[in-house]
Design an enzyme around this catalytic site. Structure first.
Site, PDB file in Angstrom:
ATOM      1  N   PRO A 125       0.840  -1.199   0.000  1.00 57.39           N
ATOM      2  CA  PRO A 125       0.000   0.000   0.000  1.00 57.39           C
ATOM      3  C   PRO A 125       0.875   1.249   0.000  1.00 57.39           C
ATOM      4  O   PRO A 125       1.936   1.276   0.633  1.00 57.39           O
ATOM      5  CB  PRO A 125      -0.793  -0.118   1.304  1.00 57.39           C
ATOM      6  CG  PRO A 125       0.015  -1.022   2.171  1.00 57.39           C
ATOM      7  CD  PRO A 125       0.742  -1.958   1.261  1.00 57.39           C
ATOM      8  N   LYS A 126       0.456   2.254  -0.725  1.00 54.62           N
ATOM      9  CA  LYS A 126       1.157   3.544  -0.688  1.00 54.62           C
ATOM     10  C   LYS A 126       0.525   4.366   0.428  1.00 54.62           C
ATOM     11  O   LYS A 126      -0.489   5.042   0.236  1.00 54.62           O
ATOM     12  CB  LYS A 126       1.052   4.265  -2.026  1.00 54.62           C
ATOM     13  CG  LYS A 126       1.882   5.540  -2.099  1.00 54.62           C
ATOM     14  CD  LYS A 126       1.787   6.170  -3.482  1.00 54.62           C
ATOM     15  CE  LYS A 126       2.652   7.423  -3.548  1.00 54.62           C
ATOM     16  NZ  LYS A 126       2.217   8.455  -2.592  1.00 54.62           N
ATOM     17  N   ILE A 127       1.135   4.295   1.589  1.00 55.57           N
ATOM     18  CA  ILE A 127       0.562   4.916   2.782  1.00 55.57           C
ATOM     19  C   ILE A 127       0.764   6.426   2.727  1.00 55.57           C
ATOM     20  O   ILE A 127       1.836   6.914   2.373  1.00 55.57           O
ATOM     21  CB  ILE A 127       1.201   4.308   4.047  1.00 55.57           C
ATOM     22  CG1 ILE A 127       0.875   2.807   4.108  1.00 55.57           C
ATOM     23  CG2 ILE A 127       0.710   5.022   5.296  1.00 55.57           C
ATOM     24  CD1 ILE A 127       1.560   2.076   5.237  1.00 55.57           C
TER      25      ILE A 127
END
Length: 563
Positions: A125-127
């Site tokens: 995930p691209k947090i």
């Protein structure tokens, strides 16, 4: 290699398109004035952000306006001034390993091209948080740095002790290591597709920039996404990080084989509850170069595929005033086209003249738009107003429910709106008879009034220029079917200002019956008050309405025949 080059070209073209925003059609003197105002506002926001840890505007708005300022300066060939970056200044501490950043790929095809020929791919995930570096020496945390410009960052080491998610001591393979990761705001069941960004990144940055210790030690988490010069296997990296207390890396790193698996994970994480806010996914290959080959902005081994934006900032190009079939004037903003989900948005309706005055929006302003229910664009906020504000309204006659029943040059817009309204399913249900069709019929036959089309026969339609045989048959078929529609639908086609709640009450009535009703009788109907009752009486008595009702009777339309 070929796939990498093609993907890079796609990204380059996308970036070039975004950067080449058109210059405003202003004299240089005005552009200079607008630049000074915007620069001053950005400086005020920066001061609040860096000195007080307060974010007075969202990241999306700030970033857009900062890019706008750069564009305006380029337009008048003004030198760029050195200004601080929103999410942390460059700082004076050098990163032991540079932050490479992520190239953002625009779509599934670009990701597929990038992934072609690469092996051992993983998705994370691209947090949406704040990037940091953690430096451990001899088992002790000695540095925590903000990303800054990728080479230098701010020293935030004094904040680390107040963040429970960051171990201050490590043993084993991580005792002497450099880790890069995302400091994020913990969330309980955050669904990105529903809740959006909730300004999470600014909240984290504000916490780090605020003077004093971290206010809530358990509020922040850390996701390690890079261990330069660590184990080559991402599985091995994840295991070691988990054992050291950084458990999220192994939990949220998923191996993928092809683009379909990547797309499925992206869609799944977009819609399922997560413990953090995200703005897309990261696709990375497990094998990375040595840390000394990590220059900023050139990490070809990992890319981002962001989620479709829930909202966009758009420039207002023009303000249009449209007249509807009932005479109501609505205001529509023409925008520089922006992409929202799968829609290309160029126009947004903001409502009545009064609502437009309340919004105080003119050409040149910037607005934040999103998609409402059923994917309809809506304006949420004016994020920037230009200094020169032209709020003039074009001269318009007083349009009402009884104006423009007959054609005239002043009535062109409402007249076409009346015809278009007849095509709607709840009215005469004229399938395939669009606004453009009505415009063409009116232009070629010169309608006298809104029911002139009832005089058109099959032969007349087929002889009209620009109307094919197939189209003529469709029109004749729809016009013939309309004659069988019930009385209430023809009442609506005539433009009676009747609330929807009262439709059922009138379905068994006739025009002659309604003609004898006074205001008190109309007020018996659901949804009809004193004001609406007066409108209905005036409508029934209006000479043009009376004339059209007689004409409908002559065409044997149900409920209009003379008794």
């Amino acid at each position: 290699m070929k796939g990498t080059v093609l993907a890079f070209i796609v990204v380059l073209l996308s970036a070039t398109s975004a950067a080449s925003a058109s210059c405003p059609a202003w004299p240089d003197v005005r552009t200079q004035k607008e630049i000074e105002r915007l620069a001053h506002q950005l400086a005020l926001w920066d001061d609040a952000y860096y000195q007080q840890g307060k974010s007075l505007v969202s990241d999306a708005v700030y970033d857009d306006l900062k890019e706008t300022l750069s564009t305006w300066r380029r337009c008048i060939k003004q030198r760029e001034e050195a200004e601080s970056a929103r999410m942390g200044a460059a700082g004076n501490s050098t990163h032991p390993v540079a932050h490479t950043g992520l190239k953002k790929l625009p779509d599934k095809r670009a990701v597929e091209l990038w992934a072609a020929g690469r092996r051992s791919l993983w998705v994370q995930p691209k947090i949406d948080g704040v990037a940091i570096t953690l430096v451990y020496q001899h088992g002790r945390l000695v540095k925590m740095l903000s990303r800054g410009n990728g080479i230098n960052g701010e020293d935030w080491t004094h904040k680390a002790a107040g963040i429970n998610a960051i171990p201050l001591h490590l043993a084993g393979p991580l005792a002497n290591s450099v880790l890069q990761g995302e400091l994020f705001l913990k969330r309980d069941g955050h669904i990105q597709s529903q809740f959006g960004g909730v300004n999470a990144r600014s909240k984290v940055a504000g916490e780090m920039l605020r003077t004093g210790a971290v206010s809530a030690p358990n509020a922040l988490g850390i996701f390690i996404w890079a261990w330069p010069d660590g184990p080559e296997s991402l599985v091995e990296k994840g295991r070691a990080l988990r054992d050291a207390g950084f458990s999220l890396t192994s939990e949220w790193s998923k191996p993928v084989i092809n683009i379909d698996e990547i797309a499925r994970l992206r869609e799944s994480w977009f819609r399922q509850p997560l413990p953090f806010v995200t703005d897309g996914i990261v696709i990375r290959q497990a094998r990375e170069p040595e840390a000394k080959f990590w220059p900023p902005g050139q990490g070809e081994w990992a890319v981002a595929w962001k989620y479709p934006p829930a909202e966009q900032i758009a420039v207002v190009r023009n303000v249009d005033f449209a007249v509807g079939r009932t005479g109501k004037v609505s205001v529509v903003l023409e925008l520089d086209a922006v992409q929202l989900d799968d829609k290309r948005v160029r126009r947004v309706n903001i409502g009545s003249l009064k609502r437009w005055q309340e919004w105080d929006v003119v050409a040149g302003d910037k607005v934040r738009i999103s998609l409402a229910g059923q994917g309809i664009p809506r304006m949420d906020e004016v994020v920037w107003r230009v200094s020169q504000r032209d709020k003039s309204v074009p001269e318009m006659m007083a349009f009402t429910p009884v104006t423009c029943l007959y054609a005239s040059s002043e009535c062109a817009e409402q007249f076409i709106a009346r015809l278009t309204g007849m095509s709607q399913k709840p009215v005469l249900d004229l399938a395939g008879v669009s606004q453009s069709t009505w415009r063409h019929l009116h232009m070629t036959t010169r309608f006298q009034h809104i029911f002139s089309w009832l005089d058109l026969n099959r032969m007349t339609l087929s002889d009209l220029p620009g109307v094919s045989v197939k189209k003529a048959e469709l029109l004749w078929h729809q016009f013939s079917l309309s004659r069988k529609q019930p009385f209430i639908r023809w009442v609506l086609a005539l433009g009676m200002p009747l609330p929807r709640s009262a439709h059922e009450t009138l379905k068994d009535k006739s025009w002659q019956q309604l003609g004898g009703w006074d205001e008190s009788r109309w007020q018996i109907l659901p949804g009809v008050g004193a004001k609406r009752a007066r409108q209905l009486v005036d409508f029934m008595r209006h000479p043009q309405v009376v004339a059209l009702a007689i004409l409908l009777g002559q065409h044997n339309i149900s409920g209009f025949e003379r008794q």
